[in-house]
Design a protein around this motif. Sequence first.
Motif, PDB file in Angstrom:
ATOM      1  N   LEU A 124       0.821  -1.204   0.000  1.00 15.48           N
ATOM      2  CA  LEU A 124       0.000   0.000   0.000  1.00 15.48           C
ATOM      3  C   LEU A 124       0.860   1.261   0.000  1.00 15.48           C
ATOM      4  O   LEU A 124       1.872   1.343   0.709  1.00 15.48           O
ATOM      5  CB  LEU A 124      -0.905   0.035   1.240  1.00 15.48           C
ATOM      6  N   THR A 125       0.429   2.254  -0.755  1.00 17.56           N
ATOM      7  CA  THR A 125       1.061   3.569  -0.707  1.00 17.56           C
ATOM      8  C   THR A 125       0.645   4.274   0.580  1.00 17.56           C
ATOM      9  O   THR A 125      -0.250   3.810   1.310  1.00 17.56           O
ATOM     10  CB  THR A 125       0.648   4.427  -1.898  1.00 17.56           C
ATOM     11  N   ALA A 126       1.264   5.405   0.855  1.00 18.53           N
ATOM     12  CA  ALA A 126       0.902   6.179   2.041  1.00 18.53           C
ATOM     13  C   ALA A 126      -0.572   6.563   1.997  1.00 18.53           C
ATOM     14  O   ALA A 126      -1.298   6.426   2.986  1.00 18.53           O
ATOM     15  CB  ALA A 126       1.771   7.425   2.135  1.00 18.53           C
ATOM     16  N   TRP A 127      -1.050   7.047   0.842  1.00 16.49           N
ATOM     17  CA  TRP A 127      -2.443   7.450   0.699  1.00 16.49           C
ATOM     18  C   TRP A 127      -3.368   6.253   0.907  1.00 16.49           C
ATOM     19  O   TRP A 127      -4.401   6.359   1.575  1.00 16.49           O
ATOM     20  CB  TRP A 127      -2.666   8.062  -0.679  1.00 16.49           C
ATOM     21  N   GLU A 128      -3.002   5.113   0.352  1.00 16.75           N
ATOM     22  CA  GLU A 128      -3.820   3.908   0.506  1.00 16.75           C
ATOM     23  C   GLU A 128      -3.848   3.435   1.962  1.00 16.75           C
ATOM     24  O   GLU A 128      -4.879   2.910   2.422  1.00 16.75           O
ATOM     25  CB  GLU A 128      -3.294   2.809  -0.416  1.00 16.75           C
TER      26      GLU A 128
ATOM     27  N   TRP B 228       2.498  15.490   1.659  1.00 17.89           N
ATOM     28  CA  TRP B 228       1.528  15.529   0.575  1.00 17.89           C
ATOM     29  C   TRP B 228       2.135  15.131  -0.759  1.00 17.89           C
ATOM     30  O   TRP B 228       1.556  14.338  -1.519  1.00 17.89           O
ATOM     31  CB  TRP B 228       0.896  16.908   0.487  1.00 17.89           C
ATOM     32  N   GLU B 229       3.296  15.651  -1.072  1.00 15.28           N
ATOM     33  CA  GLU B 229       3.911  15.357  -2.369  1.00 15.28           C
ATOM     34  C   GLU B 229       4.382  13.913  -2.459  1.00 15.28           C
ATOM     35  O   GLU B 229       4.633  13.409  -3.557  1.00 15.28           O
ATOM     36  CB  GLU B 229       5.094  16.308  -2.609  1.00 15.28           C
ATOM     37  N   ALA B 230       4.504  13.236  -1.310  1.00 18.20           N
ATOM     38  CA  ALA B 230       4.980  11.842  -1.294  1.00 18.20           C
ATOM     39  C   ALA B 230       3.846  10.865  -1.000  1.00 18.20           C
ATOM     40  O   ALA B 230       4.102   9.705  -0.661  1.00 18.20           O
ATOM     41  CB  ALA B 230       6.082  11.682  -0.255  1.00 18.20           C
ATOM     42  N   ARG B 231       2.600  11.305  -1.173  1.00 22.70           N
ATOM     43  CA  ARG B 231       1.458  10.488  -0.765  1.00 22.70           C
ATOM     44  C   ARG B 231       1.303   9.209  -1.581  1.00 22.70           C
ATOM     45  O   ARG B 231       0.723   8.224  -1.104  1.00 22.70           O
ATOM     46  CB  ARG B 231       0.170  11.302  -0.854  1.00 22.70           C
TER      47      ARG B 231
ATOM     48  N   PRO C  70       5.727   3.318   1.726  1.00 25.92           N
ATOM     49  CA  PRO C  70       6.462   3.732   2.928  1.00 25.92           C
ATOM     50  C   PRO C  70       7.909   3.254   2.987  1.00 25.92           C
ATOM     51  O   PRO C  70       8.745   3.914   3.620  1.00 25.92           O
ATOM     52  CB  PRO C  70       5.629   3.127   4.064  1.00 25.92           C
ATOM     53  N   HIS C  71       8.229   2.133   2.322  1.00 28.13           N
ATOM     54  CA  HIS C  71       9.622   1.675   2.374  1.00 28.13           C
ATOM     55  C   HIS C  71      10.545   2.596   1.564  1.00 28.13           C
ATOM     56  O   HIS C  71      11.769   2.467   1.648  1.00 28.13           O
ATOM     57  CB  HIS C  71       9.761   0.215   1.913  1.00 28.13           C
ATOM     58  N   HIS C  72       9.971   3.531   0.801  1.00 27.54           N
ATOM     59  CA  HIS C  72      10.780   4.541   0.118  1.00 27.54           C
ATOM     60  C   HIS C  72      10.958   5.796   0.969  1.00 27.54           C
ATOM     61  O   HIS C  72      11.672   6.708   0.568  1.00 27.54           O
ATOM     62  CB  HIS C  72      10.137   4.926  -1.224  1.00 27.54           C
ATOM     63  N   TYR C  73      10.300   5.847   2.110  1.00 25.85           N
ATOM     64  CA  TYR C  73      10.360   7.001   2.996  1.00 25.85           C
ATOM     65  C   TYR C  73      11.621   6.972   3.862  1.00 25.85           C
ATOM     66  O   TYR C  73      12.146   5.905   4.184  1.00 25.85           O
ATOM     67  CB  TYR C  73       9.153   7.010   3.932  1.00 25.85           C
ATOM     68  N   SER C  74      12.047   8.147   4.307  1.00 28.55           N
ATOM     69  CA  SER C  74      13.087   8.238   5.336  1.00 28.55           C
ATOM     70  C   SER C  74      12.479   7.840   6.678  1.00 28.55           C
ATOM     71  O   SER C  74      11.254   7.696   6.816  1.00 28.55           O
ATOM     72  CB  SER C  74      13.623   9.666   5.423  1.00 28.55           C
ATOM     73  N   ARG C  75      13.310   7.699   7.711  1.00 26.34           N
ATOM     74  CA  ARG C  75      12.804   7.329   9.030  1.00 26.34           C
ATOM     75  C   ARG C  75      11.833   8.383   9.562  1.00 26.34           C
ATOM     76  O   ARG C  75      10.785   8.053  10.114  1.00 26.34           O
ATOM     77  CB  ARG C  75      13.954   7.148  10.020  1.00 26.34           C
ATOM     78  N   GLY C  76      12.190   9.647   9.368  1.00 30.23           N
ATOM     79  CA  GLY C  76      11.311  10.709   9.826  1.00 30.23           C
ATOM     80  C   GLY C  76       9.979  10.701   9.105  1.00 30.23           C
ATOM     81  O   GLY C  76       8.925  10.927   9.722  1.00 30.23           O
ATOM     82  N   MET C  77       9.985  10.432   7.803  1.00 30.03           N
ATOM     83  CA  MET C  77       8.743  10.371   7.037  1.00 30.03           C
ATOM     84  C   MET C  77       7.886   9.190   7.474  1.00 30.03           C
ATOM     85  O   MET C  77       6.660   9.294   7.550  1.00 30.03           O
ATOM     86  CB  MET C  77       9.059  10.286   5.542  1.00 30.03           C
ATOM     87  N   ARG C  78       8.518   8.061   7.784  1.00 32.94           N
ATOM     88  CA  ARG C  78       7.752   6.903   8.256  1.00 32.94           C
ATOM     89  C   ARG C  78       7.106   7.201   9.602  1.00 32.94           C
ATOM     90  O   ARG C  78       5.966   6.790   9.858  1.00 32.94           O
ATOM     91  CB  ARG C  78       8.654   5.665   8.353  1.00 32.94           C
ATOM     92  N   LEU C  79       7.824   7.909  10.476  1.00 32.16           N
ATOM     93  CA  LEU C  79       7.242   8.276  11.760  1.00 32.16           C
ATOM     94  C   LEU C  79       6.059   9.224  11.561  1.00 32.16           C
ATOM     95  O   LEU C  79       5.010   9.089  12.217  1.00 32.16           O
ATOM     96  CB  LEU C  79       8.304   8.929  12.648  1.00 32.16           C
ATOM     97  N   LYS C  80       6.196  10.170  10.638  1.00 29.76           N
ATOM     98  CA  LYS C  80       5.088  11.073  10.341  1.00 29.76           C
ATOM     99  C   LYS C  80       3.884  10.316   9.797  1.00 29.76           C
ATOM    100  O   LYS C  80       2.733  10.609  10.154  1.00 29.76           O
ATOM    101  CB  LYS C  80       5.529  12.135   9.322  1.00 29.76           C
ATOM    102  N   LEU C  81       4.127   9.323   8.961  1.00 31.64           N
ATOM    103  CA  LEU C  81       3.018   8.538   8.422  1.00 31.64           C
ATOM    104  C   LEU C  81       2.331   7.755   9.541  1.00 31.64           C
ATOM    105  O   LEU C  81       1.099   7.643   9.567  1.00 31.64           O
ATOM    106  CB  LEU C  81       3.504   7.594   7.327  1.00 31.64           C
TER     107      LEU C  81
END
Length: 215
Positions: free
Chosen positions: A92-96, A125-128, A132-143
Amino acid sequence: MQPQLVVAEISKQYGSFLALAPVSFGLNAGEIALLSGPNGSGKTTLLSCLSGLIRPSTGSVSVAGYDSYHAEVEFRRRLAFVPDVPRFYVELTAWEHLRFIAMAHNVIRDFDARAENILRKLDLWEARDLFPHHYSRGMRLKLGLALALIRPFDVLLLDEPTSALDQQGIQYLLEELHRASNQGASILVSTHDPALFGDVESRRLLIRQGVFEAL
């Protein structure tokens, strides 16, 4: 008044090692508590037991009167937990992810607007449409935070939520803690961040070598 989160003699033992001595406390509706302690003191073990992620050796946990094991479905519907290392579905993507959680909790109405607002505030928003495995650690925490905020909850548990957040993310988190508290949620935050103690009106809880105390 009955506390919204009730913890009764929760403990966790691995063989002969007592990771968490028996703990009892409660949180009222609208109350925020900050849990501190050295690394390895038992903070994550406590939150994992409270969330039902791991089964405690003794004791019980209830949310709004629903026990974590005797009324598990209702318990989990009312409690949200964001671990320090959130895990996601690889398909699943972040949006999904956000849409899936909203559907699971029957809050799909106005989903697009609510999800966009959360993701913009967290600068995702731009990474929606990324996985998630393409996200940085900080982005994963935000998600992980976004997945908690898109759904209703009576109790929110956060494990080191500011450990990888930028200043914008921290400010948004503090705003959401105040908002959720004002709406009656009980919130328990494990943190090493001393700034939170000045920014959030809260109870102070401390754990050392598996032994819990209120300050």
